[in-house]
Design a protein around this motif. Structure first.
Motif, short mmCIF file in Angstrom:
data_model
loop_
_atom_site.label_atom_id
_atom_site.label_comp_id
_atom_site.label_asym_id
_atom_site.label_seq_id
_atom_site.Cartn_x
_atom_site.Cartn_y
_atom_site.Cartn_z
N PRO A 1 -21.54 8.32 41.59
CA PRO A 1 -22.07 9.69 41.71
C PRO A 1 -22.91 9.87 42.97
O PRO A 1 -22.90 10.96 43.57
CB PRO A 1 -22.89 9.85 40.43
N GLU A 2 -23.61 8.86 43.40
CA GLU A 2 -24.45 8.97 44.59
C GLU A 2 -23.64 9.04 45.88
O GLU A 2 -24.20 9.25 46.96
CB GLU A 2 -25.46 7.83 44.67
N GLN B 1 -9.90 17.25 62.39
CA GLN B 1 -9.58 17.91 61.13
C GLN B 1 -9.63 16.89 60.00
O GLN B 1 -8.74 16.04 59.89
CB GLN B 1 -8.19 18.54 61.20
N ALA B 2 -10.67 17.00 59.18
CA ALA B 2 -10.84 16.07 58.07
C ALA B 2 -10.18 16.62 56.80
O ALA B 2 -10.15 17.84 56.58
CB ALA B 2 -12.32 15.83 57.81
N SER B 3 -9.66 15.72 55.99
CA SER B 3 -9.02 16.11 54.73
C SER B 3 -9.10 14.96 53.76
O SER B 3 -9.48 13.83 54.12
CB SER B 3 -7.57 16.50 54.99
N GLY B 4 -8.74 15.25 52.51
CA GLY B 4 -8.66 14.20 51.49
C GLY B 4 -9.79 14.18 50.48
O GLY B 4 -9.75 13.39 49.54
N GLY B 5 -10.77 15.04 50.65
CA GLY B 5 -11.84 15.09 49.68
C GLY B 5 -11.38 15.66 48.35
O GLY B 5 -10.25 16.14 48.22
N GLY B 6 -12.27 15.59 47.36
CA GLY B 6 -11.93 16.14 46.05
C GLY B 6 -12.91 15.69 45.00
O GLY B 6 -13.97 15.14 45.30
N LEU B 7 -12.53 15.94 43.77
CA LEU B 7 -13.33 15.57 42.60
C LEU B 7 -12.72 14.34 41.95
O LEU B 7 -11.51 14.33 41.67
CB LEU B 7 -13.38 16.73 41.61
N VAL B 8 -13.54 13.33 41.73
CA VAL B 8 -13.04 12.09 41.14
C VAL B 8 -14.09 11.54 40.19
O VAL B 8 -15.29 11.78 40.38
CB VAL B 8 -12.70 11.08 42.25
N GLN B 9 -13.66 10.83 39.18
CA GLN B 9 -14.59 10.21 38.26
C GLN B 9 -15.18 8.93 38.86
O GLN B 9 -14.57 8.30 39.73
CB GLN B 9 -13.89 9.87 36.95
N ALA B 10 -16.34 8.57 38.40
CA ALA B 10 -16.97 7.34 38.85
C ALA B 10 -16.02 6.16 38.64
O ALA B 10 -15.35 6.07 37.61
CB ALA B 10 -18.27 7.11 38.10
N GLY B 11 -15.97 5.29 39.64
CA GLY B 11 -15.05 4.17 39.61
C GLY B 11 -13.70 4.45 40.25
O GLY B 11 -12.92 3.52 40.48
N GLY B 12 -13.46 5.70 40.56
CA GLY B 12 -12.19 6.09 41.16
C GLY B 12 -12.16 5.88 42.66
O GLY B 12 -13.12 5.36 43.26
N VAL C 1 -16.67 15.57 48.85
CA VAL C 1 -16.35 14.53 47.88
C VAL C 1 -17.36 14.65 46.74
O VAL C 1 -18.57 14.61 46.96
CB VAL C 1 -16.44 13.13 48.51
N THR C 2 -16.85 14.81 45.54
CA THR C 2 -17.69 14.93 44.36
C THR C 2 -17.28 13.87 43.35
O THR C 2 -16.12 13.80 42.97
CB THR C 2 -17.58 16.32 43.72
#
Length: 125
Positions: free
Chosen positions: A87-88, A4-15, A121-122
């Motif tokens: 971003p990549e 069970q994977a978790s922890g992904g999300g939207l983050v700004q570059a460098g985060g 992850v975005t």
């Protein structure tokens, strides 16, 4: 076996983000674990691997120095700490269990037999 994977999300570059993968139904410390990722329109690729004891680790060149894989065998959990995100790095990230018992790690998809459901992850620019 369940992962069970978790922890992904939207983050700004460098985060930063930390992914977790909780495993059940196996003798966790006996198996190497890995993280892979798949971006839209691309093949699934190796990100990081860790041996059963945690003593051996490896990361893909594209993430080396930014990502760190670790595990807590008492909690049956493997982690992927991701820093300086780009971003990549945007992709669905999957954790996986190695096919055989080994004291080392693996880097190829065919060396893993169970996969988690993936976590998105975005990274925005």
């Amino acid at each position: 076996v369940q992962l069970q994977a978790s922890g992904g999300g939207l983050v700004q570059a460098g985060g930063s983000l930390r992914l977790s993968c909780a495993a059940s139904g196996l003798t966790f410390s006996s198996f190497a674990m890995g993280w892979f990722r798949q971006a839209p329109g691309k093949e699934r690729e190796f990100v990081a691997g860790i041996s059963g004891s945690g003593g051996y680790t490896n990361c893909a060149d594209s993430v080396k120095g930014r990502f760190t894989i670790s595990r807590d065998n008492a909690k049956n959990t493997v982690y992927l700490q991701m820093n300086s995100l780009k971003p990549e790095d945007t992709a669905v990230y999957y954790c996986a269990k190695a096919l055989t018992r080994s004291s080392y790690y693996y880097t190829s998809l065919g060396e893993y037999d169970y996969w988690g459901q993936g976590t998105q992850v975005t990274v925005s620019s």
